[in-house]
Design a protein around this motif. Structure first.
Motif, short mmCIF file in Angstrom:
data_model
loop_
_atom_site.label_atom_id
_atom_site.label_comp_id
_atom_site.label_asym_id
_atom_site.label_seq_id
_atom_site.Cartn_x
_atom_site.Cartn_y
_atom_site.Cartn_z
N GLU A 158 -2.46 10.24 -0.57
CA GLU A 158 -3.16 9.14 -1.87
C GLU A 158 -3.32 8.32 -0.54
N PRO A 159 -3.84 7.62 -0.01
CA PRO A 159 -4.31 6.54 0.81
C PRO A 159 -4.11 5.39 0.21
N ALA A 160 -4.44 4.77 -1.35
CA ALA A 160 -4.52 3.87 -1.91
C ALA A 160 -2.86 3.20 -1.64
N PRO A 161 -2.36 3.49 -2.58
CA PRO A 161 -0.78 3.18 -1.99
C PRO A 161 -0.08 2.09 -0.77
N TRP A 162 -0.63 3.08 -0.27
CA TRP A 162 -0.57 2.69 1.25
C TRP A 162 -0.92 0.76 2.18
N LEU A 163 0.62 -0.51 1.65
CA LEU A 163 -0.14 -1.58 2.10
C LEU A 163 -0.07 -1.92 3.30
N TRP A 164 -0.55 -1.40 4.15
CA TRP A 164 -0.07 -2.13 5.25
C TRP A 164 -1.57 -1.33 6.52
N MET A 165 -2.61 -0.62 5.92
CA MET A 165 -3.29 0.37 6.47
C MET A 165 -4.36 -0.92 7.63
#
Length: 170
Positions: A158-165
């Motif tokens: 689930e990549p959407a919650p990664w805030l620093w990508m």
């Protein structure tokens, strides 16, 4: 604890403190300095001590030597010349902090990755990953990579919650 900028890491911090695990945490100053005292008060109400970045690692080291707790964001991108290590992140190399690895090695403190997972209806789950083992026998790069390896499957799922990508690929 090693955390990463995934989902609501601020709630993760509060949850740990309210579970009886308050710690000393480095806080980055806001571009608008009027916000600093507001957020400091909100963040410290759960029992944490927030410290400025200046001499922050020394203060975290001292807290751990006194058997205290700390938490660091392990996915912070750091220029290679600033004591960073290169890790494999989604098959690419990126330069990140190794402060959490160094602190664990120097103090003997357990290194436990953790994150906050979003759930339905605005709820969150705190996820504690397995402790990184044999830290003293590993290089800083290996410890830092082991932390990231515990996080990456969650980001892949689930990549959407990664805030620093976006910061990793500069």
């Amino acid at each position: 604890m090693a955390c990463y900028l995934y989902s609501n890491f601020e709630w993760l911090s509060h949850a740990c403190a309210y579970l009886g695990m308050p710690g000393t945490i480095i806080s980055q100053e806001f571009k608008n300095p009027a916000l600093d005292p507001i957020f400091r008060k909100l963040r410290e109400q759960s029992g944490h001590e927030f410290i400025p970045r200046e001499r922050g690692i020394v203060r975290l080291y001292k807290a751990l030597r006194r058997k205290g707790r700390t938490a660091l964001l392990a996915d912070l991108t750091v220029p290679p010349r600033q004591n960073a290590v290169a890790i494999d992140c989604f098959g690419l190399k990126t330069s990140v902090t190794s402060a959490h690895a160094w602190l664990s090695q120097q103090t003997g403190a357990a290194l436990i990755p953790a994150h906050c997972e979003p759930l339905s209806r605005g709820r969150y789950r705190v996820v504690f990953h397995p402790k990184i083992k044999n830290v003293t026998e590993m290089t800083l790069q290996q410890v830092t990579q082991a932390c990231w390896n515990s996080f990456e499957p969650y980001v892949r799922k689930e990549p959407a919650p990664w805030l620093w990508m976006y910061k990793h690929w500069r």
